[in-house]
Design a protein around this motif. Structure first.
Motif, mmCIF file in Angstrom:
data_model
loop_
_atom_site.group_PDB
_atom_site.id
_atom_site.type_symbol
_atom_site.label_atom_id
_atom_site.label_comp_id
_atom_site.label_asym_id
_atom_site.label_seq_id
_atom_site.Cartn_x
_atom_site.Cartn_y
_atom_site.Cartn_z
ATOM 1 N N LYS A 1 0.844 -1.180 0.000
ATOM 2 C CA LYS A 1 0.000 0.000 0.000
ATOM 3 C C LYS A 1 0.889 1.244 0.000
ATOM 4 N N ASN A 2 0.461 2.246 -0.758
ATOM 5 C CA ASN A 2 1.264 3.466 -0.876
ATOM 6 C C ASN A 2 0.632 4.631 -0.125
ATOM 7 N N ILE A 3 1.454 5.257 0.722
ATOM 8 C CA ILE A 3 0.995 6.396 1.524
ATOM 9 C C ILE A 3 1.634 7.673 0.995
ATOM 10 N N ALA A 4 0.821 8.693 0.762
ATOM 11 C CA ALA A 4 1.345 10.019 0.394
ATOM 12 C C ALA A 4 1.093 10.945 1.576
ATOM 13 N N ILE A 5 2.128 11.671 1.979
ATOM 14 C CA ILE A 5 1.996 12.571 3.128
ATOM 15 C C ILE A 5 2.118 14.025 2.674
ATOM 16 N N PHE A 6 1.152 14.838 3.086
ATOM 17 C CA PHE A 6 1.207 16.291 2.894
ATOM 18 C C PHE A 6 1.583 16.905 4.241
ATOM 19 N N ALA A 7 2.573 17.788 4.250
ATOM 20 C CA ALA A 7 2.979 18.437 5.501
ATOM 21 C C ALA A 7 3.446 19.863 5.209
ATOM 22 N N SER A 8 3.340 20.722 6.227
ATOM 23 C CA SER A 8 3.795 22.110 6.047
ATOM 24 C C SER A 8 4.874 22.500 7.049
ATOM 25 N N GLY A 9 5.146 21.585 7.995
ATOM 26 C CA GLY A 9 6.019 22.014 9.096
ATOM 27 C C GLY A 9 7.198 21.092 9.320
ATOM 28 N N ALA A 10 7.483 20.858 10.614
ATOM 29 C CA ALA A 10 8.664 20.068 11.006
ATOM 30 C C ALA A 10 8.577 18.636 10.485
ATOM 31 N N GLY A 11 7.364 18.113 10.421
ATOM 32 C CA GLY A 11 7.202 16.753 9.894
ATOM 33 C C GLY A 11 7.422 15.649 10.914
ATOM 34 N N LEU A 33 4.655 15.650 0.017
ATOM 35 C CA LEU A 33 4.352 16.913 -0.654
ATOM 36 C C LEU A 33 4.244 18.009 0.403
ATOM 37 N N SER A 34 4.771 19.191 0.065
ATOM 38 C CA SER A 34 4.697 20.299 1.020
ATOM 39 C C SER A 34 4.545 21.624 0.286
ATOM 40 N N ASN A 35 3.963 22.570 0.994
ATOM 41 C CA ASN A 35 3.789 23.909 0.413
ATOM 42 C C ASN A 35 4.874 24.862 0.905
ATOM 43 N N LYS A 36 5.796 24.336 1.754
ATOM 44 C CA LYS A 36 6.828 25.229 2.323
ATOM 45 C C LYS A 36 8.218 24.681 2.029
ATOM 46 N N ALA A 37 8.934 25.360 1.148
ATOM 47 C CA ALA A 37 10.264 24.886 0.717
ATOM 48 C C ALA A 37 11.207 24.723 1.903
ATOM 49 N N GLU A 38 11.015 25.559 2.932
ATOM 50 C CA GLU A 38 11.987 25.525 4.034
ATOM 51 C C GLU A 38 11.543 24.585 5.154
ATOM 52 N N ALA A 39 10.433 23.908 4.948
ATOM 53 C CA ALA A 39 9.911 23.046 6.032
ATOM 54 C C ALA A 39 10.836 21.850 6.275
ATOM 55 N N GLY A 40 10.875 21.435 7.524
ATOM 56 C CA GLY A 40 11.724 20.311 7.916
ATOM 57 C C GLY A 40 11.380 19.025 7.171
ATOM 58 N N ILE A 41 10.156 18.948 6.690
ATOM 59 C CA ILE A 41 9.703 17.728 6.008
ATOM 60 C C ILE A 41 10.582 17.391 4.800
ATOM 61 N N ILE A 53 7.788 16.747 -3.188
ATOM 62 C CA ILE A 53 7.323 17.724 -4.173
ATOM 63 C C ILE A 53 6.935 19.030 -3.485
ATOM 64 N N LEU A 54 7.424 20.139 -4.010
ATOM 65 C CA LEU A 54 6.999 21.446 -3.519
ATOM 66 C C LEU A 54 5.719 21.809 -4.289
ATOM 67 N N ILE A 55 4.637 22.016 -3.542
ATOM 68 C CA ILE A 55 3.327 22.203 -4.168
ATOM 69 C C ILE A 55 3.204 23.603 -4.764
ATOM 70 N N ASP A 56 2.641 23.647 -5.968
ATOM 71 C CA ASP A 56 2.345 24.949 -6.587
ATOM 72 C C ASP A 56 0.936 25.358 -6.181
ATOM 73 N N LYS A 57 0.791 26.527 -5.585
ATOM 74 C CA LYS A 57 -0.484 26.925 -4.978
ATOM 75 C C LYS A 57 -1.649 26.915 -5.970
ATOM 76 N N GLU A 58 -1.478 27.587 -7.120
ATOM 77 C CA GLU A 58 -2.593 27.663 -8.099
ATOM 78 C C GLU A 58 -2.992 26.268 -8.525
ATOM 79 N N GLN A 59 -1.989 25.459 -8.876
ATOM 80 C CA GLN A 59 -2.308 24.105 -9.364
ATOM 81 C C GLN A 59 -2.986 23.300 -8.257
ATOM 82 N N PHE A 60 -2.521 23.508 -7.007
ATOM 83 C CA PHE A 60 -3.111 22.726 -5.914
ATOM 84 C C PHE A 60 -4.597 23.037 -5.769
#
Ligand code: GRF
Length: 187
Positions: A1-11, A33-41, A53-60
């Motif tokens: 099974k494959n898990i995808a994780i979205f995170a914005s912070g330390a992770g 996947l994250s929306n914050k390039a500098e996030a610990g994740i 993957i760094l998420i693109d806001k418009e596309q997201f």
């Protein structure tokens, strides 16, 4: 099974889930996947050699790009682990009952936009609550609103500060989130 994780912070929750499935034949975290390039994740992804993957806001917020991406990665479960954006409705619809979130309070109280991190614990303490905890729930198109999967509580004492409460809540997050992910993937 494959898990995808979205995170914005330390992770830290993402790390616990990755650790939980290390060497497992049941599941593994295959995408971060994250929306914050500098996030610990991203450091976690690099160390664990998991595509990130760094998420693109418009596309997201249009949804289709990430729906396709998650489908091509054969994602079985999408896990929001400290992800601060609302998930667009078409993404929710594309993965019915396969997107879950963890919130550091006992929903439906102390939820919604802006209720994250220390803001949650400050509000809980300001309200004079005697207990707090975590809510793991299915994600729908509103913030912190989908069906509840698990709630676990911790006691609040006079001495508690937002920081001490955050630590109590984080112990619950790290203990229960990986177990719920496993339970959902073995159902
Ligand atoms: C946790 O408080 C979690 O409940 C909330 O965001 C935070 C994520 O922390 N959803 P981390 O990035 O996993 O350490």
């Amino acid at each position: 099974k494959n898990i995808a994780i979205f995170a914005s912070g330390a992770g830290s929750n993402a790390q616990k889930i990755i650790d939980h499935f290390r060497g497992s034949s049941l599941a593994k975290v295959t995408l971060i996947l994250s929306n914050k390039a500098e996030a610990g994740i991203f450091k976690i992804a690099e160390r664990e050699q998991i595509p990130a993957i760094l998420i693109d806001k418009e596309q997201f917020f249009r949804g289709d790009t990430y729906i396709k991406l998650l489908e091509e990665a054969k994602t079985d479960l999408v896990v929001l682990a400290g992800f601060l954006w609302k998930v667009p409705a078409n993404l929710v619809t594309a993965f019915p009952n396969r997107i879950i979130n963890i919130h550091p309070a006992l929903l439906p109280k102390f939820g919604g936009k802006g209720m994250y991190g220390h803001f949650v614990h400050e509000a809980v303490l300001a309200a004079g609550e005697k207990e707090s905890g975590i809510t793991i729930h299915y994600v729908n198109e509103k913030y912190d609103d989908g069906g509840v999967i698990l709630q676990e509580k911790c006691i609040i004492t006079e001495e508690d500060t937002p920081e001490s409460l955050a630590r109590k809540v984080q112990v619950l997050e790290h203990k229960w989130f990986p177990l719920i992910v496993e339970r959902l993937l073995t159902q």
